[in-house]
Enzyme design. Structure first.
Site, PDB file in Angstrom:
ATOM      1  N   GLU A 109       0.940  -1.241  -0.031  1.00  7.85           N
ATOM      2  CA  GLU A 109      -0.067   0.010   0.108  1.00  7.85           C
ATOM      3  C   GLU A 109       0.952   1.296   0.102  1.00  7.85           C
ATOM      4  O   GLU A 109       0.650   2.073   0.859  1.00  7.85           O
ATOM      5  CB  GLU A 109      -0.872  -0.094   1.061  1.00  7.85           C
ATOM      6  CG  GLU A 109      -2.012  -1.178   1.186  1.00  7.85           C
ATOM      7  CD  GLU A 109      -3.016  -1.093   2.317  1.00  7.85           C
ATOM      8  OE1 GLU A 109      -2.970  -0.109   2.977  1.00  7.85           O
ATOM      9  OE2 GLU A 109      -3.934  -2.092   2.194  1.00  7.85           O
ATOM     10  N   GLU A 163      -5.133  -8.237   0.217  1.00  5.19           N
ATOM     11  CA  GLU A 163      -5.671  -8.028   1.697  1.00  5.19           C
ATOM     12  C   GLU A 163      -7.373  -7.882   1.549  1.00  5.19           C
ATOM     13  O   GLU A 163      -7.824  -7.039   0.586  1.00  5.19           O
ATOM     14  CB  GLU A 163      -5.254  -6.841   2.279  1.00  5.19           C
ATOM     15  CG  GLU A 163      -3.569  -7.196   2.935  1.00  5.19           C
ATOM     16  CD  GLU A 163      -3.342  -5.908   3.810  1.00  5.19           C
ATOM     17  OE1 GLU A 163      -4.136  -4.995   3.901  1.00  5.19           O
ATOM     18  OE2 GLU A 163      -2.051  -5.608   3.657  1.00  5.19           O
TER      19      GLU A 163
END
Length: 302
Positions: A129, A243
């Protein structure tokens, strides 16, 4: 990773395999406070033999359990306050070609070279991320310190090129926070397409082998992998949902989360996470259901 707790990894790998899992995602540098280490000039230290030995012991434990590992090199945490004073060296690695190349030459290339052909290695993930540490991506930028997305793209390009050069068989990915940063639909931008990465960094082989994207309900259903099939995003490579919570989400029951993703055309599913937030065994039954429904395909992976 020097001196890892191998027995802890063995238990995780065995539990995941027994539930039908075949690939696990493991954070490596994360915020940079343990590895790679920096010298007085702020350049990455040379790779110690102990780090290679530690990673190989983890991969050996994974392989013995029938699991392969995606090594996530860095996270947006590298620019969080939790990184302490290390954040300045981390930021220089992202922003300065000299610092980035030092990390590649001294640490990354030797690591990838040492791990080439090691059973238990699945792929390398450049960032977790990275949009969390950028100042110019819509709705992103939650880290304490920030850089611009062009720094991230250039770093992904250079590090991916270094990995592919050191080990031409290695798979490389990058974990986008949502499809907002990894798809050109609904007005958003794929910052990690081949063209975007080559334009940012100039290295032809600095591209991804598959996309990894994350999703949580808080990201909004417009980014949902549960309400949109993989084909909706019009991407040119396989897509792994790296995720998500193994919990009832967007009308999909908890035990159907993995099965739903595979049925929707996604090429893999790694729930977050074994140890935090929604830890094991929250994903055990959903994984088992996906394996039962797709045993031939899942069983042959990796």
């Amino acid at each position: 990773m020097p001196n890892p707790k191998t027995a802890t990894f063995q238990t995780m790998f065995q539990n995941v395999h027994a539930a039908g899992g075949r690939v696990m995602r493991w954070w490596f540098h994360a915020n940079g406070t343990v590895t790679p280490g920096y010298d007085a000039q702020g350049l990455a230290q040379p790779l110690p033999a102990s780090h290679v030995a530690g990673v190989k012991s983890i991969l050996a434990a994974a392989n013995a359990a029938g699991i392969a590992v995606n090594i996530s090199l860095w996270s947006f945490d590298m620019l969080q306050a939790s990184a302490g004073a290390t954040w300045t060296n981390n930021a220089a690695l992202l922003q300065n070609d000299t610092n980035r190349q030092a990390y590649i030459d001294r640490y990354l290339t030797p690591l990838v070279t040492a791990l080439e052909g090691t059973p238990g290695l699945y792929s390398y993930e450049i960032f977790n991320e990275p949009e969390g540490m950028v100042s110019d991506v819509k709705n992103a930028g939650w880290a304490t310190h920030k850089v611009v997305e062009a720094n991230i793209q250039r770093s992904v390009n250079w590090l991916a090129a270094a990995i592919h050069t050191a080990d031409p068989t290695a798979l490389v990915t990058n974990a986008a926070w949502t499809f907002q940063a990894c798809a050109n639909v609904t007005g958003d931008t794929n910052y990690y397409s081949d063209a975007a990465l080559r334009a940012a960094g100039g290295k032809q082989n600095g591209t991804l082998d598959y996309y990894e994207v994350h999703y949580y309900a808080a990201n909004g259903t417009g980014n949902s992998c549960f309400t949109h099939p993989a084909s909706f995003w019009k991407l040119d490579k396989p897509v792994v949902m790296g995720e998500f919570f193994a919990a009832t989400t967007d009308g999909v029951a908890q035990n159907s989360t993995y099965t739903s993703l595979l049925s929707n055309g996604y090429n893999g599913a790694w729930a977050w996470s074994y140890t935090t937030d929604m830890p094991w065994p929250s994903m055990q039954a959903p994984m088992q259901a996906a394996f039962n429904a797709n045993s031939a395909e899942v069983g042959s992976c990796p």
